[in-house]
Design a protein around this motif. Structure first.
Motif, PDB file in Angstrom:
ATOM      1  N   THR A 155       9.665  -4.631  28.175  1.00 54.97           N
ATOM      2  CA  THR A 155      10.495  -5.688  28.237  1.00 54.97           C
ATOM      3  C   THR A 155      11.844  -5.314  27.025  1.00 54.97           C
ATOM      4  O   THR A 155      12.899  -5.394  27.025  1.00 54.97           O
ATOM      5  CB  THR A 155      10.031  -7.142  27.820  1.00 54.97           C
ATOM      6  N   THR A 156      11.135  -4.738  25.818  1.00 48.57           N
ATOM      7  CA  THR A 156      12.047  -4.344  24.692  1.00 48.57           C
ATOM      8  C   THR A 156      12.127  -2.868  24.555  1.00 48.57           C
ATOM      9  O   THR A 156      12.855  -2.368  23.968  1.00 48.57           O
ATOM     10  CB  THR A 156      11.568  -4.895  23.386  1.00 48.57           C
ATOM     11  N   GLY A 157      10.986  -1.930  24.637  1.00 50.73           N
ATOM     12  CA  GLY A 157      10.809  -1.022  24.468  1.00 50.73           C
ATOM     13  C   GLY A 157      10.365  -0.630  23.045  1.00 50.73           C
ATOM     14  O   GLY A 157      10.381   0.523  22.550  1.00 50.73           O
ATOM     15  N   ASN A 158      10.090  -1.452  22.201  1.00 49.69           N
ATOM     16  CA  ASN A 158       9.800  -1.618  20.766  1.00 49.69           C
ATOM     17  C   ASN A 158       8.575  -0.711  20.822  1.00 49.69           C
ATOM     18  O   ASN A 158       7.336  -1.235  21.372  1.00 49.69           O
ATOM     19  CB  ASN A 158       9.798  -3.047  20.182  1.00 49.69           C
ATOM     20  N   MET A 159       8.424   0.053  19.681  1.00 44.11           N
ATOM     21  CA  MET A 159       7.267   0.685  19.244  1.00 44.11           C
ATOM     22  C   MET A 159       7.370   0.676  17.727  1.00 44.11           C
ATOM     23  O   MET A 159       7.967   1.670  17.135  1.00 44.11           O
ATOM     24  CB  MET A 159       7.100   2.028  19.917  1.00 44.11           C
ATOM     25  N   TYR A 160       6.589  -0.058  17.072  1.00 42.27           N
ATOM     26  CA  TYR A 160       6.481  -0.206  15.725  1.00 42.27           C
ATOM     27  C   TYR A 160       5.403   0.353  14.977  1.00 42.27           C
ATOM     28  O   TYR A 160       4.250   0.267  15.376  1.00 42.27           O
ATOM     29  CB  TYR A 160       6.758  -1.600  15.259  1.00 42.27           C
ATOM     30  N   PHE A 161       5.683   1.162  13.985  1.00 47.95           N
ATOM     31  CA  PHE A 161       4.583   1.747  13.292  1.00 47.95           C
ATOM     32  C   PHE A 161       4.773   1.951  11.664  1.00 47.95           C
ATOM     33  O   PHE A 161       5.960   1.679  11.440  1.00 47.95           O
ATOM     34  CB  PHE A 161       4.307   3.083  13.674  1.00 47.95           C
ATOM     35  N   LYS A 162       3.747   2.195  10.899  1.00 46.19           N
ATOM     36  CA  LYS A 162       3.968   2.338   9.503  1.00 46.19           C
ATOM     37  C   LYS A 162       3.381   3.995   9.091  1.00 46.19           C
ATOM     38  O   LYS A 162       2.551   4.389   9.763  1.00 46.19           O
ATOM     39  CB  LYS A 162       3.135   1.229   8.606  1.00 46.19           C
ATOM     40  N   TYR A 163       4.022   4.357   7.990  1.00 47.71           N
ATOM     41  CA  TYR A 163       3.443   5.880   7.734  1.00 47.71           C
ATOM     42  C   TYR A 163       3.653   6.113   6.360  1.00 47.71           C
ATOM     43  O   TYR A 163       4.435   5.292   5.470  1.00 47.71           O
ATOM     44  CB  TYR A 163       4.158   6.837   8.369  1.00 47.71           C
ATOM     45  N   LYS A 164       2.830   6.809   5.749  1.00 48.07           N
ATOM     46  CA  LYS A 164       2.877   7.254   4.199  1.00 48.07           C
ATOM     47  C   LYS A 164       2.544   9.005   4.189  1.00 48.07           C
ATOM     48  O   LYS A 164       1.746   9.172   4.694  1.00 48.07           O
ATOM     49  CB  LYS A 164       1.717   6.449   3.581  1.00 48.07           C
ATOM     50  N   ASN A 165       3.267   9.514   3.196  1.00 53.90           N
ATOM     51  CA  ASN A 165       3.210  10.663   2.597  1.00 53.90           C
ATOM     52  C   ASN A 165       1.749  10.817   1.746  1.00 53.90           C
ATOM     53  O   ASN A 165       1.993  10.032   0.819  1.00 53.90           O
ATOM     54  CB  ASN A 165       4.334  11.343   2.053  1.00 53.90           C
ATOM     55  N   ILE A 166       0.778  11.327   2.260  1.00 54.87           N
ATOM     56  CA  ILE A 166      -0.476  11.279   1.415  1.00 54.87           C
ATOM     57  C   ILE A 166      -0.884  12.668   0.634  1.00 54.87           C
ATOM     58  O   ILE A 166      -1.759  12.820   0.151  1.00 54.87           O
ATOM     59  CB  ILE A 166      -1.713  10.917   2.363  1.00 54.87           C
ATOM     60  N   THR A 167       0.090  13.715   0.845  1.00 57.29           N
ATOM     61  CA  THR A 167      -0.033  14.891   0.386  1.00 57.29           C
ATOM     62  C   THR A 167      -0.355  15.046  -1.103  1.00 57.29           C
ATOM     63  O   THR A 167      -1.534  15.655  -1.403  1.00 57.29           O
ATOM     64  CB  THR A 167       1.313  15.693   0.604  1.00 57.29           C
ATOM     65  N   ASN A 176       0.723  -1.344  -0.048  1.00 59.59           N
ATOM     66  CA  ASN A 176       0.039   0.022  -0.062  1.00 59.59           C
ATOM     67  C   ASN A 176       0.771   1.384   0.094  1.00 59.59           C
ATOM     68  O   ASN A 176       0.192   2.515   0.026  1.00 59.59           O
ATOM     69  CB  ASN A 176      -1.034  -0.123   1.333  1.00 59.59           C
ATOM     70  N   GLY A 177       2.243   1.001  -0.075  1.00 62.45           N
ATOM     71  CA  GLY A 177       3.209   2.080  -0.151  1.00 62.45           C
ATOM     72  C   GLY A 177       3.374   2.813   1.207  1.00 62.45           C
ATOM     73  O   GLY A 177       3.880   3.875   1.377  1.00 62.45           O
ATOM     74  N   TYR A 178       3.324   2.099   2.162  1.00 66.74           N
ATOM     75  CA  TYR A 178       3.594   2.592   3.614  1.00 66.74           C
ATOM     76  C   TYR A 178       5.134   1.946   3.977  1.00 66.74           C
ATOM     77  O   TYR A 178       5.466   1.004   3.913  1.00 66.74           O
ATOM     78  CB  TYR A 178       2.568   2.035   4.424  1.00 66.74           C
ATOM     79  N   THR A 179       5.804   3.085   4.671  1.00 66.24           N
ATOM     80  CA  THR A 179       7.243   2.742   5.251  1.00 66.24           C
ATOM     81  C   THR A 179       6.892   2.282   6.679  1.00 66.24           C
ATOM     82  O   THR A 179       6.418   2.604   7.322  1.00 66.24           O
ATOM     83  CB  THR A 179       7.802   4.051   5.219  1.00 66.24           C
ATOM     84  N   SER A 180       7.868   1.044   6.924  1.00 63.82           N
ATOM     85  CA  SER A 180       7.848   0.487   8.191  1.00 63.82           C
ATOM     86  C   SER A 180       8.893   0.963   8.988  1.00 63.82           C
ATOM     87  O   SER A 180       9.991   1.135   8.675  1.00 63.82           O
ATOM     88  CB  SER A 180       7.785  -1.205   8.256  1.00 63.82           C
ATOM     89  N   VAL A 181       8.589   1.595  10.261  1.00 62.83           N
ATOM     90  CA  VAL A 181       9.647   1.973  11.116  1.00 62.83           C
ATOM     91  C   VAL A 181       9.484   1.076  12.378  1.00 62.83           C
ATOM     92  O   VAL A 181       8.728   0.827  13.059  1.00 62.83           O
ATOM     93  CB  VAL A 181       9.319   3.384  11.561  1.00 62.83           C
ATOM     94  N   ASN A 182      10.818   0.345  12.666  1.00 58.16           N
ATOM     95  CA  ASN A 182      11.264  -0.362  13.784  1.00 58.16           C
ATOM     96  C   ASN A 182      11.917   0.353  14.659  1.00 58.16           C
ATOM     97  O   ASN A 182      12.968   0.385  14.732  1.00 58.16           O
ATOM     98  CB  ASN A 182      11.861  -1.763  13.384  1.00 58.16           C
ATOM     99  N   LEU A 183      11.290   0.985  15.877  1.00 52.43           N
ATOM    100  CA  LEU A 183      11.822   1.779  16.765  1.00 52.43           C
ATOM    101  C   LEU A 183      11.877   1.251  18.017  1.00 52.43           C
ATOM    102  O   LEU A 183      10.906   0.725  18.296  1.00 52.43           O
ATOM    103  CB  LEU A 183      10.836   3.352  16.638  1.00 52.43           C
ATOM    104  N   THR A 184      12.809   1.591  18.850  1.00 55.52           N
ATOM    105  CA  THR A 184      13.110   1.091  20.128  1.00 55.52           C
ATOM    106  C   THR A 184      13.483   1.982  20.916  1.00 55.52           C
ATOM    107  O   THR A 184      14.452   2.574  20.822  1.00 55.52           O
ATOM    108  CB  THR A 184      13.751  -0.296  20.214  1.00 55.52           C
ATOM    109  N   THR A 185      12.954   2.107  22.116  1.00 59.47           N
ATOM    110  CA  THR A 185      13.566   2.937  23.314  1.00 59.47           C
ATOM    111  C   THR A 185      14.154   2.195  24.283  1.00 59.47           C
ATOM    112  O   THR A 185      14.853   2.752  25.188  1.00 59.47           O
ATOM    113  CB  THR A 185      12.326   3.669  24.133  1.00 59.47           C
ATOM    114  N   GLY A 186      14.559   0.735  23.991  1.00 60.38           N
ATOM    115  CA  GLY A 186      15.332  -0.189  25.012  1.00 60.38           C
ATOM    116  C   GLY A 186      14.442  -0.572  25.969  1.00 60.38           C
ATOM    117  O   GLY A 186      13.511  -0.217  26.399  1.00 60.38           O
ATOM    118  N   ALA A 187      15.097  -1.636  26.708  1.00 58.58           N
ATOM    119  CA  ALA A 187      14.534  -2.021  27.764  1.00 58.58           C
ATOM    120  C   ALA A 187      14.237  -1.112  28.875  1.00 58.58           C
ATOM    121  O   ALA A 187      15.115  -0.190  29.282  1.00 58.58           O
ATOM    122  CB  ALA A 187      15.408  -3.261  28.460  1.00 58.58           C
TER     123      ALA A 187
END
Length: 425
Positions: A316-328, A26-37
């Motif tokens: 436990t991991t601090g992981n926060m994953y999301f997807k986003y897309k520029n829809i302008t 669908n054209g969305y970029t995946s972001v695998n972000l972590t703040t750590g344990a």
């Protein structure tokens, strides 16, 4: 009217990386972000650069807002698990503060999460006209008179603190409680000028007794900050959560329920985008996991993003994953005047011939705006008024009475007019 604060670091390690682009169907970029344990890092994300900046979260205690010589504020580091108490609103009581009286000091103060200003911190919630001090019209300084005590819940430490003066910088004093002797250590007085750093805050550490540098990316280089903050959770109690605080440079709209995985780009009906710093906050996750029907729309200047969360690893991991897309480009936004801009979608229409007008009112006009639709002979086939309130809105147009073909959509607002070609299927 209170004005306010946030963040700081000296030998903090900053990790910066451009996110590896993984684009779905669908054209969305995946972001695998972590703040750590245990959320040991504070992480900044920039949509336009697809960039992450990660820094240790606990290397500072108080952040001083430095974005303007006329605007001030502070922020306590919630990663340090601090409660703030107002011990006295009389400056001369400095030497008479005793932590044995903490039960009489009232409820603890926190950085508010329901605010539109980053610098609206715990100290700004004190009893003085500006929280911690009062305006002196003679010298145009904010002069402090409220004495606070910081209680560190994780370590049992106490620090006595008072901002004495603000005028293009902050003069403050503090003293640490000595548990061995049951007395306050010698009072330390510091001054931190606003300076020229391209950041919203200067940061200070009671551990080092000094300013902590490079704890925040340049103001224009982050949109979301993943961190810990206090909130009145479930209307029951103050609780320290992990989540998202947004930059003053963006406004955000939350939509629920909405299908997350789609190539379409819908927007909330007649709902203004919000400047509340926790519009996203923790609302994307239940006790575990993430909600599967929450979508956020992020407005950054004239650019629009659609995002949704896919995974939450918890402490436990601090992981926060999301997807986003520029829809302008999908929204096809055009500026009508300096007062407003608009877009129409979908274009061409779908089979139901319903069209949405996106209307971003930057400044109210003396007259309401209008949307008109004309066929190619110049005949007006649709007319409606647009809202005259500041904010971001959508207005649905039912064009089912029109035959398939090409039309002109005309938007008038603030004395200016713009037109767009519309294809009705």
């Amino acid at each position: 009217m209170k004005t306010k604060l946030l963040l700081a670091s000296l030998f903090a390690l900053t990790v910066q990386q451009t996110v590896l682009s993984q684009t779905d169907a669908n054209g969305y970029t995946s972001v695998n972000l972590t703040t750590g344990a245990n959320y040991q890092n504070r992480v900044f994300f920039d949509f336009s650069a697809n960039n992450i900046v990660s820094q240790p979260a606990n290397t500072w205690d108080v952040a001083f807002y430095r974005n303007s010589s006329m605007s001030f504020g502070t922020r306590i580091n919630d990663a340090q698990n601090i409660e703030v108490y107002e011990a006295s609103n009389v400056a001369t009581n400095w030497d008479n503060i005793n932590i044995a009286n903490i039960a009489s000091w009232g409820a603890p103060l926190y950085n508010p999460d329901a605010t539109t200003t980053l610098q609206d911190g715990a100290f700004e919630q004190g009893s003085a006209p500006y929280g911690w001090g009062s305006y002196n019209p003679g010298n145009h300084h904010i002069e402090g008179n409220v004495i606070f005590v910081l209680k560190y819940l994780s370590t049992g430490e106490y620090i006595k603190f008072m901002i004495q003066d603000y005028f293009g910088g902050y003069t403050f004093k503090y003293s640490k409680w000595n548990a061995t002797s049951s007395t306050w250590d010698a009072t330390q007085t510091k001054t931190i000028a606003n300076g020229t750093d391209d950041a919203f805050f200067n940061y200070f550490s009671f551990t080092t007794g000094d300013k902590v540098a490079n704890l925040e990316p340049p103001k224009a280089d982050w949109d979301l900050m993943f961190t810990r903050y206090w909130s009145f959770y479930a209307n029951i109690m103050m609780y320290r959560l992990s989540g998202v605080i947004q930059s003053p440079n963006v406004t955000i709209a939350k939509v629920q329920p909405e299908t997350q995985e789609t190539s379409a780009a819908t927007l909330p009906a007649t709902t203004a985008f919000s400047s509340n710093i926790t519009t996203i906050g923790h609302t994307w996750k239940p006790t575990t996991g993430v909600y599967s029907d929450v979508v956020y729309y992020v407005k950054q200047g004239s650019t629009y993003y659609r995002m949704y969360f896919t995974q939450n690893g918890g402490a436990t991991t601090g992981n926060m994953y999301f997807k986003y897309k520029n829809i302008t480009s999908v929204l096809d936004v055009t500026e009508v005047s300096k007062k407003a801009s608009f877009g129409i979608y979908p274009n061409p229409t779908t089979a139901d011939k319903r069209v949405t007008v996106l209307f971003d009112v930057k400044e109210k006009s003396s007259n309401r705006g209008n949307v008109e639709v004309y066929d190619l002979t110049g005949k007006k086939v649709y007319n409606a008024e647009l809202t005259n309130q500041e904010g971001f809105y959508k207005q649905d147009l039912n064009l089912s009475h029109l035959q398939s073909g090409n039309y002109i959509v005309k938007i008038t607002y603030g004395g200016s007019t713009e037109t767009k070609k519309l294809i009705v299927k």
